[in-house]
Motif scaffolding. Structure first.
Motif, PDB file in Angstrom:
ATOM      1  N   ALA A 112      -8.181  18.841   8.009  1.00 10.01           N
ATOM      2  CA  ALA A 112      -6.926  18.700   8.740  1.00 10.01           C
ATOM      3  C   ALA A 112      -5.771  18.276   7.848  1.00 10.01           C
ATOM      4  O   ALA A 112      -4.701  18.864   7.884  1.00 10.01           O
ATOM      5  CB  ALA A 112      -7.102  17.703   9.886  1.00 10.01           C
ATOM      6  N   GLU A 113      -5.968  17.234   7.030  1.00  6.48           N
ATOM      7  CA  GLU A 113      -4.870  16.715   6.222  1.00  6.48           C
ATOM      8  C   GLU A 113      -5.194  16.681   4.740  1.00  6.48           C
ATOM      9  O   GLU A 113      -4.440  16.116   3.955  1.00  6.48           O
ATOM     10  CB  GLU A 113      -4.499  15.293   6.688  1.00  6.48           C
ATOM     11  N   ARG A 114      -6.285  17.254   4.334  1.00  4.20           N
ATOM     12  CA  ARG A 114      -6.664  17.186   2.933  1.00  4.20           C
ATOM     13  C   ARG A 114      -7.607  18.332   2.618  1.00  4.20           C
ATOM     14  O   ARG A 114      -7.973  19.125   3.483  1.00  4.20           O
ATOM     15  CB  ARG A 114      -7.342  15.851   2.616  1.00  4.20           C
ATOM     16  N   SER A 115      -8.002  18.405   1.364  1.00  3.24           N
ATOM     17  CA  SER A 115      -8.983  19.391   0.934  1.00  3.24           C
ATOM     18  C   SER A 115      -9.799  18.792  -0.197  1.00  3.24           C
ATOM     19  O   SER A 115      -9.374  17.821  -0.842  1.00  3.24           O
ATOM     20  CB  SER A 115      -8.291  20.672   0.465  1.00  3.24           C
TER      21      SER A 115
ATOM     22  N   HIS B 240       0.870  -1.182   0.000  1.00  2.00           N
ATOM     23  CA  HIS B 240       0.000   0.000   0.000  1.00  2.00           C
ATOM     24  C   HIS B 240       0.904   1.228   0.000  1.00  2.00           C
ATOM     25  O   HIS B 240       1.704   1.432   0.917  1.00  2.00           O
ATOM     26  CB  HIS B 240      -0.927   0.031   1.215  1.00  2.00           C
ATOM     27  N   LEU B 241       0.775   2.051  -1.048  1.00  2.00           N
ATOM     28  CA  LEU B 241       1.687   3.176  -1.227  1.00  2.00           C
ATOM     29  C   LEU B 241       1.357   4.370  -0.333  1.00  2.00           C
ATOM     30  O   LEU B 241       2.168   5.305  -0.242  1.00  2.00           O
ATOM     31  CB  LEU B 241       1.684   3.607  -2.696  1.00  2.00           C
ATOM     32  N   ALA B 242       0.177   4.359   0.299  1.00  2.00           N
ATOM     33  CA  ALA B 242      -0.212   5.429   1.232  1.00  2.00           C
ATOM     34  C   ALA B 242      -0.152   6.793   0.553  1.00  2.00           C
ATOM     35  O   ALA B 242      -0.367   6.914  -0.649  1.00  2.00           O
ATOM     36  CB  ALA B 242       0.643   5.369   2.490  1.00  2.00           C
ATOM     37  N   ARG B 243       0.174   7.834   1.313  1.00  2.00           N
ATOM     38  CA  ARG B 243       0.099   9.201   0.776  1.00  2.00           C
ATOM     39  C   ARG B 243       1.301   9.566  -0.087  1.00  2.00           C
ATOM     40  O   ARG B 243       1.175  10.280  -1.069  1.00  2.00           O
ATOM     41  CB  ARG B 243      -0.018  10.216   1.925  1.00  2.00           C
ATOM     42  N   ALA B 244       2.486   9.099   0.275  1.00  7.43           N
ATOM     43  CA  ALA B 244       3.699   9.587  -0.391  1.00  7.43           C
ATOM     44  C   ALA B 244       4.581   8.485  -0.948  1.00  7.43           C
ATOM     45  O   ALA B 244       5.734   8.726  -1.277  1.00  7.43           O
ATOM     46  CB  ALA B 244       4.507  10.456   0.583  1.00  7.43           C
TER      47      ALA B 244
ATOM     48  N   ASN C   6      -9.528  10.681  -2.283  1.00  4.77           N
ATOM     49  CA  ASN C   6      -9.904  12.083  -2.237  1.00  4.77           C
ATOM     50  C   ASN C   6      -9.931  12.738  -3.613  1.00  4.77           C
ATOM     51  O   ASN C   6     -10.852  13.488  -3.947  1.00  4.77           O
ATOM     52  CB  ASN C   6      -8.933  12.844  -1.327  1.00  4.77           C
ATOM     53  N   ALA C   7      -8.928  12.461  -4.424  1.00  2.00           N
ATOM     54  CA  ALA C   7      -8.815  13.139  -5.725  1.00  2.00           C
ATOM     55  C   ALA C   7      -9.917  12.705  -6.686  1.00  2.00           C
ATOM     56  O   ALA C   7     -10.650  13.534  -7.234  1.00  2.00           O
ATOM     57  CB  ALA C   7      -7.443  12.874  -6.328  1.00  2.00           C
TER      58      ALA C   7
ATOM     59  N   LEU D  55     -10.194  21.538  10.064  1.00  2.00           N
ATOM     60  CA  LEU D  55     -10.292  20.546  11.139  1.00  2.00           C
ATOM     61  C   LEU D  55     -11.692  19.974  11.276  1.00  2.00           C
ATOM     62  O   LEU D  55     -12.005  19.316  12.253  1.00  2.00           O
ATOM     63  CB  LEU D  55      -9.826  21.135  12.479  1.00  2.00           C
ATOM     64  N   SER D  56     -12.544  20.219  10.234  1.00  2.00           N
ATOM     65  CA  SER D  56     -13.894  19.675  10.286  1.00  2.00           C
ATOM     66  C   SER D  56     -13.872  18.156  10.270  1.00  2.00           C
ATOM     67  O   SER D  56     -12.983  17.545   9.693  1.00  2.00           O
ATOM     68  CB  SER D  56     -14.701  20.168   9.066  1.00  2.00           C
ATOM     69  N   ARG D  57     -14.855  17.547  10.880  1.00  2.00           N
ATOM     70  CA  ARG D  57     -14.953  16.090  10.876  1.00  2.00           C
ATOM     71  C   ARG D  57     -16.090  15.619   9.983  1.00  2.00           C
ATOM     72  O   ARG D  57     -16.479  14.448   9.996  1.00  2.00           O
ATOM     73  CB  ARG D  57     -15.171  15.570  12.298  1.00  2.00           C
TER      74      ARG D  57
END
Length: 295
Positions: free
Chosen positions: A268-271, A71-75, A185-186, A290-292
């Motif tokens: 928090a970590e994305r948009s 699993h390549l995860a985020r980076a 997300n994308a 920081l919305s959940r």
């Protein structure tokens, strides 16, 4: 983070280069990348690669016995080389190379520098994960995956069943790997824009025609992205489909459909990105850091 189209392209890339080849060695550059100990990576040595598959956003290199699940995860990313460095990979904490897989040389290869690939990870958050397992479902995250949106049997009724009764916002539901495998997300931004749906729409409240439209766009958008990346070198896969993205990563630019300005909601970590005219009836979504809401 690499999502379904990118991982599918990488699987195809590796399938062409690994199938039928013998694994000469697996070298670990970052101990944190290994999430299993039995079988050990050395169990792959001397075995023949029988196939490469994708499970959601997981890469599965199947040898004659165990599976190497990645699993390549985020980076994380995969870097192929027709002639790997002859120097052995050593854990150092300084190199971005977390794992190296060497193939046994064949005719036409440099015996001292056989082909193979590196798994690399940029940044300080080390989330790249490698599992050596007897079956893919031995990894809990793989066993829990929802259906693949590009599977032949995933029809409109299948999607409707996943959405029915859900109080989750549709953006969050599309990203939930236990509900639908492979969309992150994308590409969820792109699918929702194509379907003309607000990311904040409640999944269980979608009308039948909206569900039908969402299903069509899931298949069309992801299918086009897979086709755009297919056959490209691993180094070019990430940029292939994303070059055609209409809203994701394009905050402040004009929407290519209506010309409105693409807007962003940050967390928090994305948009997420969306077009007000195409998706929310002109309404601007509140940008609450920081919305959940979309967890």
């Amino acid at each position: 983070m690499p999502e379904l189209p990118e991982v599918e392209a990488l699987a195809g890339f590796l399938r062409e280069r690994l199938s039928g080849r013998v694994v000469a060695g697996v070298e670990v550059g970052a101990l944190s990348v290994l999430k299993t100990v039995d079988p050990p990576p050395t169990a792959l040595h001397g075995l023949t690669v029988t196939g490469v598959a994708r499970h959601g956003t997981w890469l599965d290199v199947h040898v004659d016995g165990p599976h190497l699940l990645v699993h390549l995860a985020r980076a994380g990313w995969l870097r192929w080389s027709a002639a790997l460095s002859a120097a052995p990979l050593r854990p150092s904490g300084k190199s971005p190379v977390a794992l190296r897989v060497r193939l046994a040389p064949e005719d036409g290869d440099d015996p001292a520098r056989p082909p193979g690939f590196d798994l690399t990870e940029a940044g300080t958050q080390k989330r790249l994960a490698v599992h050596v397992v007897r079956e893919p479902t031995d990894v809990a995250a793989v066993a829990a995956l929802g259906p693949d949106p590009l599977a032949e049997d995933f029809g409109p009724a299948s999607l409707a069943a996943l959405l029915a009764g859900s109080r989750q916002r549709v953006k969050g539901l599309l990203r939930d790997q236990t509900v639908l495998a492979g969309v992150g997300n994308a590409w969820s931004d792109e699918v929702l824009h194509a379907a003309r749906l607000s990311p904040y729409a409640v999944a269980g409240n979608l009308a039948p025609e909206e569900v039908e439209r969402l299903h069509t766009c899931l298949r069309d958008v992801l299918g086009a992205a897979v086709a755009a990346a297919a056959g490209r070198p691993a180094a070019q896969v990430a940029g292939a489909g994303r070059a055609a993205m209409r809203v994701h990563g394009r905050t402040g630019q004009p929407c290519p459909v209506c010309g409105d300005v693409v807007r962003e909601v940050s967390f928090a970590e994305r948009s997420l990105q969306y077009c007000p005219t195409c998706q929310t009836g002109g309404k601007l979504l509140a940008d609450r850091r920081l919305s959940r809401l979309l967890k």
